[in-house]
Scaffold this motif. Structure first.
Motif, short mmCIF file in Angstrom:
data_model
loop_
_atom_site.label_atom_id
_atom_site.label_comp_id
_atom_site.label_asym_id
_atom_site.label_seq_id
_atom_site.Cartn_x
_atom_site.Cartn_y
_atom_site.Cartn_z
N GLY A 299 0.40 -1.36 0.49
CA GLY A 299 -0.38 0.02 0.05
C GLY A 299 0.69 1.56 -0.36
N VAL A 300 2.10 1.36 1.06
CA VAL A 300 2.83 2.27 0.76
C VAL A 300 3.64 2.94 -0.75
CG1 VAL A 300 4.85 3.20 1.72
CG2 VAL A 300 3.24 2.23 3.05
N ALA A 301 4.05 1.25 -0.66
CA ALA A 301 4.59 1.59 -2.53
C ALA A 301 3.62 1.62 -3.44
CB ALA A 301 4.91 0.30 -3.08
N ILE A 302 2.28 1.67 -3.13
CA ILE A 302 0.98 2.20 -4.04
C ILE A 302 0.89 3.98 -3.59
CG2 ILE A 302 -1.05 1.79 -5.18
CD1 ILE A 302 -0.94 -1.09 -4.57
N HIS A 303 1.16 3.92 -2.65
CA HIS A 303 0.75 5.26 -2.68
C HIS A 303 1.51 6.24 -3.59
CE1 HIS A 303 0.48 8.78 -0.37
NE2 HIS A 303 1.59 9.45 0.14
N TYR A 304 2.77 6.03 -2.99
CA TYR A 304 4.37 7.01 -3.65
C TYR A 304 4.12 6.18 -5.38
CZ TYR A 304 5.62 7.88 1.05
OH TYR A 304 5.85 8.54 1.85
N LEU A 305 3.48 5.36 -6.01
CA LEU A 305 3.28 5.36 -7.19
C LEU A 305 2.58 6.29 -7.85
CD1 LEU A 305 3.52 1.57 -8.54
CD2 LEU A 305 4.64 3.44 -9.09
N GLN A 306 1.17 6.06 -6.70
CA GLN A 306 -0.16 7.21 -7.66
C GLN A 306 0.25 8.40 -7.43
OE1 GLN A 306 -2.73 6.64 -8.65
NE2 GLN A 306 -3.25 8.26 -9.92
N LEU A 307 1.45 9.03 -6.74
CA LEU A 307 1.99 10.12 -6.80
C LEU A 307 2.80 10.82 -7.88
CD1 LEU A 307 2.93 11.26 -2.72
CD2 LEU A 307 1.01 12.02 -4.14
N ARG A 322 7.37 16.56 -12.54
CA ARG A 322 6.80 15.88 -13.49
C ARG A 322 7.43 14.11 -13.41
NH1 ARG A 322 6.17 16.18 -20.29
NH2 ARG A 322 5.70 14.13 -20.33
N PHE A 323 8.87 14.06 -13.04
CA PHE A 323 9.36 13.05 -13.53
C PHE A 323 10.63 12.57 -11.78
CE2 PHE A 323 9.43 15.17 -18.27
CZ PHE A 323 9.32 13.84 -17.99
N GLN A 324 10.27 13.52 -10.82
CA GLN A 324 11.37 13.36 -9.74
C GLN A 324 10.44 12.12 -9.17
OE1 GLN A 324 10.06 16.41 -6.48
NE2 GLN A 324 12.14 15.87 -5.60
N MET A 325 9.16 11.74 -9.36
CA MET A 325 9.32 10.11 -8.92
C MET A 325 9.33 8.94 -8.78
SD MET A 325 7.76 8.65 -6.14
CE MET A 325 6.98 10.63 -4.68
N ILE A 326 9.79 9.23 -10.81
CA ILE A 326 10.87 8.17 -11.11
C ILE A 326 11.73 7.91 -10.01
CG2 ILE A 326 12.46 7.53 -13.36
CD1 ILE A 326 10.89 8.45 -14.60
N TYR A 327 12.54 9.13 -9.61
CA TYR A 327 13.66 8.28 -8.50
C TYR A 327 13.22 8.15 -7.22
CZ TYR A 327 17.35 9.59 -4.99
OH TYR A 327 18.73 9.69 -3.87
N LEU A 349 6.05 -8.67 -8.37
CA LEU A 349 6.20 -7.55 -9.85
C LEU A 349 5.15 -7.25 -10.57
CD1 LEU A 349 8.21 -11.54 -10.61
CD2 LEU A 349 8.82 -9.04 -10.18
N ALA A 350 3.60 -7.39 -10.13
CA ALA A 350 3.02 -6.19 -10.94
C ALA A 350 3.13 -5.24 -10.56
CB ALA A 350 1.68 -6.94 -9.97
N LEU A 351 3.62 -4.81 -9.42
CA LEU A 351 3.11 -3.40 -8.58
C LEU A 351 5.23 -3.43 -9.20
CD1 LEU A 351 3.20 -2.38 -5.25
CD2 LEU A 351 4.59 -1.58 -6.63
N LEU A 352 5.34 -4.06 -9.34
CA LEU A 352 6.73 -3.26 -10.81
C LEU A 352 6.20 -2.96 -12.40
CD1 LEU A 352 10.00 -2.78 -9.70
CD2 LEU A 352 10.40 -4.89 -10.59
N ALA A 353 5.73 -3.70 -13.00
CA ALA A 353 5.44 -2.92 -13.64
C ALA A 353 4.24 -1.75 -13.40
CB ALA A 353 3.99 -4.53 -14.53
N TYR A 354 4.01 -1.32 -13.24
CA TYR A 354 3.60 -0.16 -12.80
C TYR A 354 4.06 1.31 -12.86
CZ TYR A 354 -1.62 -1.43 -11.99
OH TYR A 354 -3.36 -1.52 -12.46
N TYR A 355 5.64 0.45 -11.94
CA TYR A 355 6.26 1.42 -12.31
C TYR A 355 7.31 1.61 -13.60
CZ TYR A 355 11.01 2.95 -10.97
OH TYR A 355 12.46 4.17 -10.99
N ALA A 356 7.17 0.46 -13.86
CA ALA A 356 7.47 0.54 -15.20
C ALA A 356 6.41 1.55 -16.45
CB ALA A 356 7.72 -1.41 -16.05
N ALA A 357 5.28 1.49 -15.93
CA ALA A 357 4.78 2.06 -17.23
C ALA A 357 5.16 4.08 -16.94
CB ALA A 357 3.43 1.95 -16.70
N LEU A 358 5.35 4.16 -15.45
CA LEU A 358 6.02 5.35 -15.19
C LEU A 358 7.51 5.33 -15.17
CD1 LEU A 358 5.05 7.58 -13.33
CD2 LEU A 358 6.45 7.03 -11.16
N LEU A 359 7.64 4.49 -15.70
CA LEU A 359 9.47 4.95 -16.31
C LEU A 359 9.08 4.74 -17.93
CD1 LEU A 359 11.60 1.81 -14.94
CD2 LEU A 359 11.85 4.29 -14.69
N HIS A 360 7.96 5.08 -18.54
CA HIS A 360 8.65 4.53 -19.82
C HIS A 360 7.49 6.35 -20.18
CE1 HIS A 360 6.58 3.74 -23.62
NE2 HIS A 360 5.41 4.26 -23.55
#
Length: 404
Positions: A299-307, A322-327, A349-360
């Motif tokens: 939940g914490v990891a998802i919280h920051y992904l949404q930001l 705009r790109f700060q949360m990538i780091y 791993l599914a959560l990491l897939a959302y981070y991959a979308a953020l990377l994109h």
């Protein structure tokens, strides 16, 4: 021919004696070894002769609010893989390029590039960090050699990306300087106080950006395990940066970094606005195989992904974020999530897939490029049809570029 006489340095370090040069006997690292990136015997003497804290157990002998040894594992093998085609730091076939000289034009090139190219730190606060943060960093680095070495290291890392024809040369510089920076830091640092807190935070943060760039550059096609291993090492190191920031926060608020830190805190302390991660959050909440603590970590990891998604698509969020949360995401995820990822749990791993979308979204950044497509593709193939629902949304965000 008469030889010029000079006064011998009988108390010099072993490396200067071997090279037959006069050592200035500066401790913990003499000036010649510091400038040339050599291992000074003074540093190892201090390390081996350091007395333990009276009455303290081996696990209680840390002299600072956090463990400086968090950077001990940061070596060329853990942050710069030779899979990219670049020679490793210890490659015996690599030719001498003059990097061992106390002062050379290669280092000057890196320093000039650091000042002139504002893309190096483009996962930070954009124009805010330049010139304020960089100028402060260079000024502080004059009295903290580990910071100067790391600044030059990330400059070389950037050059290795933008000049592929000289990638091997700049990669060698980056690894050499980063290795030396960590070595100096681990031997020179003791306690965090007003005199060094800004230098330590800058060093740790810039090192974190360097490690992230190295992690996202890994390309071992189809081998998710290699990437996950490197990702875990990256997350662990970044959590060390977070520990430093937390432990030294009152001191840091009295330094010239205070405006930058407050801007970053203003962003990370916000409540998420969008619904991009709602589907993932719902699946996590409904997953019966997850323990309560595991759901909390996710939940914490998802919280920051949404930001991060908010900063990308919400027009009301200031553009510098705009790109700060990538780091920042790599620094803010809890240890519980890192443990789940280390166990290769599908939910992590599914959560990491959302981070991959953020990377994109940040694919025009030099550190990122096609990492989002690459990572998401590996995760989708690894999880298979059974977990397709968990990664469907990030797949739609990268649709058209994701190879099946």
């Amino acid at each position: 021919m008469l030889r010029r006489s000079h006064k011998k340095s009988r108390g010099g370090c072993a490396e200067c004696k071997r090279r037959h040069v006069k050592c200035d006997e500066t401790r913990p690292i003499c000036r010649l070894c510091s400038n040339s990136g050599r291992d000074c015997s003074f540093a190892s003497e201090i390390q081996s002769n350091k007395p333990p804290t009276p009455g303290a157990s081996p696990h209680e002998q840390s002299t600072s609010p956090f463990d400086f040894a968090i950077f001990d594992a940061i070596t060329p093998s853990s942050t710069c893989l030779s899979a990219s085609g670049s020679p490793s730091f210890q490659d015996p076939t690599y030719q001498n390029d003059g990097l061992d000289e106390p002062l050379n034009l290669n280092h000057m090139e890196l320093l000039i590039h650091l000042n002139l190219d504002d893309e190096i730190f483009n996962l930070g606060l954009g124009d805010v960090i330049n010139p304020l943060g960089l100028h402060a960093g260079l000024r502080i680095a004059l009295t903290h050699p580990y910071l100067m070495h790391q600044l030059l290291a990330i400059s070389a890392c950037h050059l290795s990306f933008i000049h592929p024809e000289k990638k091997s040369f700049y990669h060698h510089q980056a690894v050499s300087l980063q290795t030396r920076a960590v070595s100096i830091f681990n031997t020179a640092s003791t306690t965090v106080d007003a005199s060094n807190c800004a230098a330590i935070l800058l060093f740790s943060t810039i090192l974190g950006h360097h490690i992230l760039a190295d992690t996202l550059s890994i390309r071992v096609e189809g081998n998710l395990d290699v990437f996950v291993q490197q990702c875990i090492a990256c997350l662990s190191a970044q959590r060390g940066v977070f520990a430093i920031t937390q432990s030294a926060w009152p001191l840091l608020m009295e330094t010239e970094l205070e405006p930058i830190l407050n801007l970053s805190r203003n962003f990370t302390s916000r409540e998420p606005r969008g619904a991009h991660c709602d589907g993932l959050r719902g699946l996590v909440d409904a997953c019966e195989r997850l323990e309560v603590e595991e759901k909390e970590a996710l939940g914490v990891a998802i919280h920051y992904l949404q930001l991060g998604f908010d900063a990308e698509v919400d027009g009301s969020v200031e553009p510098q974020y705009r790109f700060q949360m990538i780091y920042l995401w790599t620094m803010l995820v809890p240890q519980g999530y890192v443990d789940l990822l280390a166990a290769r749990r599908p939910e992590a791993l599914a959560l990491l897939a959302y981070y991959a979308a953020l990377l994109h979204f940040g694919r025009d950044r030099w550190q990122v490029r096609d990492a989002g497509v690459y990572v998401l593709g590996m995760i989708v193939r690894f999880l298979g049809d059974e977990w397709a629902e968990w990664v469907e949304y990030p797949k739609t965000l990268v649709d058209g570029e994701l190879h099946g």
